[in-house]
Motif scaffolding. Structure first.
Motif, mmCIF file in Angstrom:
data_model
loop_
_atom_site.group_PDB
_atom_site.id
_atom_site.type_symbol
_atom_site.label_atom_id
_atom_site.label_comp_id
_atom_site.label_asym_id
_atom_site.label_seq_id
_atom_site.Cartn_x
_atom_site.Cartn_y
_atom_site.Cartn_z
ATOM 1 N N PHE A 4 -11.374 54.662 -37.126
ATOM 2 C CA PHE A 4 -11.088 55.348 -35.871
ATOM 3 C C PHE A 4 -9.833 56.217 -35.955
ATOM 4 O O PHE A 4 -9.346 56.709 -34.937
ATOM 5 N N LEU A 5 -9.331 56.401 -37.166
ATOM 6 C CA LEU A 5 -8.154 57.248 -37.388
ATOM 7 C C LEU A 5 -8.443 58.415 -38.331
ATOM 8 O O LEU A 5 -7.558 59.231 -38.603
ATOM 9 N N GLN A 6 -9.662 58.503 -38.804
ATOM 10 C CA GLN A 6 -10.010 59.498 -39.821
ATOM 11 C C GLN A 6 -10.089 60.917 -39.263
ATOM 12 O O GLN A 6 -10.508 61.127 -38.126
ATOM 13 N N ALA A 7 -9.705 61.869 -40.084
ATOM 14 C CA ALA A 7 -9.952 63.284 -39.789
ATOM 15 C C ALA A 7 -11.383 63.618 -40.206
ATOM 16 O O ALA A 7 -11.907 63.045 -41.161
ATOM 17 N N THR A 8 -12.027 64.497 -39.460
ATOM 18 C CA THR A 8 -13.378 64.964 -39.780
ATOM 19 C C THR A 8 -13.417 66.477 -39.595
ATOM 20 O O THR A 8 -12.408 67.096 -39.231
ATOM 21 N N ALA A 9 -14.581 67.066 -39.810
ATOM 22 C CA ALA A 9 -14.718 68.514 -39.621
ATOM 23 C C ALA A 9 -14.388 68.914 -38.183
ATOM 24 O O ALA A 9 -13.779 69.961 -37.942
ATOM 25 N N LEU A 10 -14.787 68.083 -37.211
ATOM 26 C CA LEU A 10 -14.493 68.380 -35.810
ATOM 27 C C LEU A 10 -13.122 67.858 -35.396
ATOM 28 O O LEU A 10 -12.376 68.541 -34.689
ATOM 29 N N LEU A 30 7.067 58.624 -30.067
ATOM 30 C CA LEU A 30 6.955 57.895 -28.808
ATOM 31 C C LEU A 30 6.331 56.521 -28.985
ATOM 32 O O LEU A 30 5.749 56.209 -30.018
ATOM 33 N N THR A 31 6.426 55.717 -27.943
ATOM 34 C CA THR A 31 5.700 54.452 -27.913
ATOM 35 C C THR A 31 4.205 54.739 -27.817
ATOM 36 O O THR A 31 3.784 55.847 -27.467
ATOM 37 N N GLU A 32 3.393 53.740 -28.109
ATOM 38 C CA GLU A 32 1.942 53.906 -28.041
ATOM 39 C C GLU A 32 1.505 54.358 -26.650
ATOM 40 O O GLU A 32 0.705 55.292 -26.508
ATOM 41 N N TYR A 33 2.025 53.719 -25.616
ATOM 42 C CA TYR A 33 1.675 54.076 -24.246
ATOM 43 C C TYR A 33 2.017 55.528 -23.952
ATOM 44 O O TYR A 33 1.195 56.281 -23.395
ATOM 45 N N GLU A 34 3.217 55.947 -24.328
ATOM 46 C CA GLU A 34 3.655 57.312 -24.042
ATOM 47 C C GLU A 34 2.891 58.340 -24.861
ATOM 48 O O GLU A 34 2.625 59.448 -24.387
ATOM 49 N N LYS A 35 2.536 57.990 -26.089
ATOM 50 C CA LYS A 35 1.705 58.896 -26.885
ATOM 51 C C LYS A 35 0.411 59.203 -26.140
ATOM 52 O O LYS A 35 0.022 60.360 -25.977
ATOM 53 N N ALA A 84 -1.676 61.389 -34.035
ATOM 54 C CA ALA A 84 -0.506 60.592 -33.662
ATOM 55 C C ALA A 84 -0.728 59.107 -33.953
ATOM 56 O O ALA A 84 0.002 58.252 -33.450
ATOM 57 N N ARG A 85 -1.767 58.792 -34.745
ATOM 58 C CA ARG A 85 -2.066 57.440 -35.221
ATOM 59 C C ARG A 85 -2.500 56.500 -34.085
ATOM 60 O O ARG A 85 -2.169 55.313 -34.086
ATOM 61 N N ILE A 86 -3.271 57.024 -33.153
ATOM 62 C CA ILE A 86 -3.861 56.210 -32.095
ATOM 63 C C ILE A 86 -5.362 56.119 -32.349
ATOM 64 O O ILE A 86 -6.057 57.146 -32.335
ATOM 65 N N PRO A 87 -5.932 54.932 -32.573
ATOM 66 C CA PRO A 87 -7.371 54.806 -32.829
ATOM 67 C C PRO A 87 -8.192 55.213 -31.606
ATOM 68 O O PRO A 87 -7.846 54.879 -30.471
ATOM 69 N N CYS A 88 -9.284 55.931 -31.852
ATOM 70 C CA CYS A 88 -10.171 56.318 -30.755
ATOM 71 C C CYS A 88 -11.582 56.539 -31.288
ATOM 72 O O CYS A 88 -11.796 56.726 -32.483
ATOM 73 N N ARG A 89 -12.528 56.509 -30.371
ATOM 74 C CA ARG A 89 -13.937 56.709 -30.696
ATOM 75 C C ARG A 89 -14.573 57.546 -29.592
ATOM 76 O O ARG A 89 -13.917 57.881 -28.589
ATOM 77 N N ILE A 90 -15.847 57.866 -29.767
ATOM 78 C CA ILE A 90 -16.554 58.661 -28.759
ATOM 79 C C ILE A 90 -17.708 57.847 -28.185
ATOM 80 O O ILE A 90 -18.346 57.064 -28.895
ATOM 81 N N HIS A 91 -17.926 58.009 -26.892
ATOM 82 C CA HIS A 91 -18.993 57.321 -26.177
ATOM 83 C C HIS A 91 -19.879 58.393 -25.555
ATOM 84 O O HIS A 91 -19.397 59.247 -24.809
ATOM 85 N N GLY A 92 -21.173 58.352 -25.883
ATOM 86 C CA GLY A 92 -22.083 59.402 -25.460
ATOM 87 C C GLY A 92 -23.035 58.991 -24.352
ATOM 88 O O GLY A 92 -23.401 57.813 -24.236
ATOM 89 N N PHE A 93 -23.459 59.983 -23.566
ATOM 90 C CA PHE A 93 -24.340 59.742 -22.428
ATOM 91 C C PHE A 93 -25.222 60.972 -22.182
ATOM 92 O O PHE A 93 -24.980 62.047 -22.714
ATOM 93 N N TYR A 94 -26.213 60.787 -21.318
ATOM 94 C CA TYR A 94 -26.830 61.892 -20.598
ATOM 95 C C TYR A 94 -26.342 61.813 -19.160
ATOM 96 O O TYR A 94 -26.212 60.726 -18.592
ATOM 97 N N TRP A 120 -17.259 61.046 -23.664
ATOM 98 C CA TRP A 120 -15.837 60.868 -23.385
ATOM 99 C C TRP A 120 -15.189 60.122 -24.548
ATOM 100 O O TRP A 120 -15.842 59.445 -25.338
ATOM 101 N N THR A 121 -13.892 60.272 -24.648
ATOM 102 C CA THR A 121 -13.087 59.585 -25.653
ATOM 103 C C THR A 121 -12.686 58.213 -25.142
ATOM 104 O O THR A 121 -12.327 58.065 -23.974
ATOM 105 N N GLU A 122 -12.764 57.224 -26.021
ATOM 106 C CA GLU A 122 -12.228 55.896 -25.709
ATOM 107 C C GLU A 122 -11.104 55.583 -26.690
ATOM 108 O O GLU A 122 -11.252 55.767 -27.904
ATOM 109 N N VAL A 123 -10.003 55.120 -26.158
ATOM 110 C CA VAL A 123 -8.816 54.841 -26.963
ATOM 111 C C VAL A 123 -8.594 53.329 -27.016
ATOM 112 O O VAL A 123 -8.861 52.612 -26.054
ATOM 113 N N TRP A 124 -8.136 52.846 -28.175
ATOM 114 C CA TRP A 124 -7.845 51.421 -28.341
ATOM 115 C C TRP A 124 -6.424 51.176 -27.857
ATOM 116 O O TRP A 124 -5.454 51.680 -28.418
ATOM 117 N N PHE A 125 -6.309 50.420 -26.774
ATOM 118 C CA PHE A 125 -4.995 50.190 -26.178
ATOM 119 C C PHE A 125 -4.907 48.764 -25.678
ATOM 120 O O PHE A 125 -5.750 48.303 -24.902
#
Length: 234
Positions: A4-10, A30-35, A84-94, A120-125
């Motif tokens: 969840f930290l990798q760079a990709t083409a997008l 910054l702190t994780e929250y402030e980032k 900024a080293r914050i893990p995140c993923r994507i959640h898809g819908f119609y 939408w983006t989901e962040v691990w917090f």
């Protein structure tokens, strides 16, 4: 969490423009929250709600455009968070296209699919995934359209917004999920580590004719959203 930290083409956070922005804003200090809070606020309000040439464009292009919709703003948000080293993923819908009426009009609205690909983006917090859908709509635009939303099916929709309670909209991030289009979800498409995987499978403008039409008319659409934002759209 490395996936969840990798760079990709997008999610191209190694692009000079992305790296420069992260450095200039001092987000890595910054702190994780402030980032999360500052990056979310930046993408929400400095990148205006508008329409790019497609869903699957690199974050650096969204940044250069200075505007984006649900899918492209999510890509940029992911790039800045991962940079900024914050893990995140994507959640898809119609989602039901009715919520786009007012932002999309005329032939563009007519040709839009009944169910639009949405993400939408989901962040691990703090040990859980937090949804950041609220990043889509900037404050000046929201201010102009909040009272124009139409009552529909127990909620309010229109102008790129679908919400249960229009009086209670609060898009500021304070550690919990934020939502602005979720009321129109028709199908959950699942979680993806990277947007590249999601948009390879689901895409609003994959067909050449639709891509051509969007590119032909998107400047007109963005002029309209700017007019709404400035209060000059009746």
């Amino acid at each position: 969490m490395e996936a969840f930290l990798q760079a990709t083409a997008l999610v191209d956070y190694t692009h000079p423009s992305i790296r420069q922005l992260i450095t200039e804003k001092g987000w890595n200090e910054l702190t994780e929250y402030e980032k999360i809070r500052q990056i979310y606020d930046y993408v929400r309000n400095q990148i205006k709600f508008g329409y790019n040439r497609g869903d699957d464009i690199p974050a650096s292009e969204v940044l250069a455009d200075g505007y984006g919709q649900c899918n492209t703003k999510s890509i940029l948000l992911m790039a800045l968070l991962r940079g900024a080293r914050i893990p995140c993923r994507i959640h898809g819908f119609y989602i039901d296209k009715k919520m786009q009426k007012g932002a999309l009009t005329g032939i563009i609205y007519t040709f839009a699919p009944a169910n639009i690909v949405h993400a939408w983006t989901e962040v691990w917090f703090e040990g859980k995934w937090v949804a950041l859908e609220g990043v889509i709509i900037d404050d000046p635009y929201l201010k102009q359209v909040q009272d124009r939303l139409c009552s529909y099916n127990g909620g309010y929709i229109g102008y790129g917004i679908a919400i249960k309670d229009k009086a209670g909209i609060n898009l500021c991030w304070r550690g919990e999920s934020t939502y602005i289009q979720s009321f129109s979800i028709t199908e959950d498409l699942g979680y993806f580590d990277h947007p590249d995987e999601f948009f390879a499978k689901y895409n609003n403008v994959k067909a050449p004719v639709k891509k051509w039409l969007l590119n032909l008319l998107r400047k007109r659409i963005n002029r309209q959203t700017d007019a709404i934002r400035k209060g000059s759209m009746k």
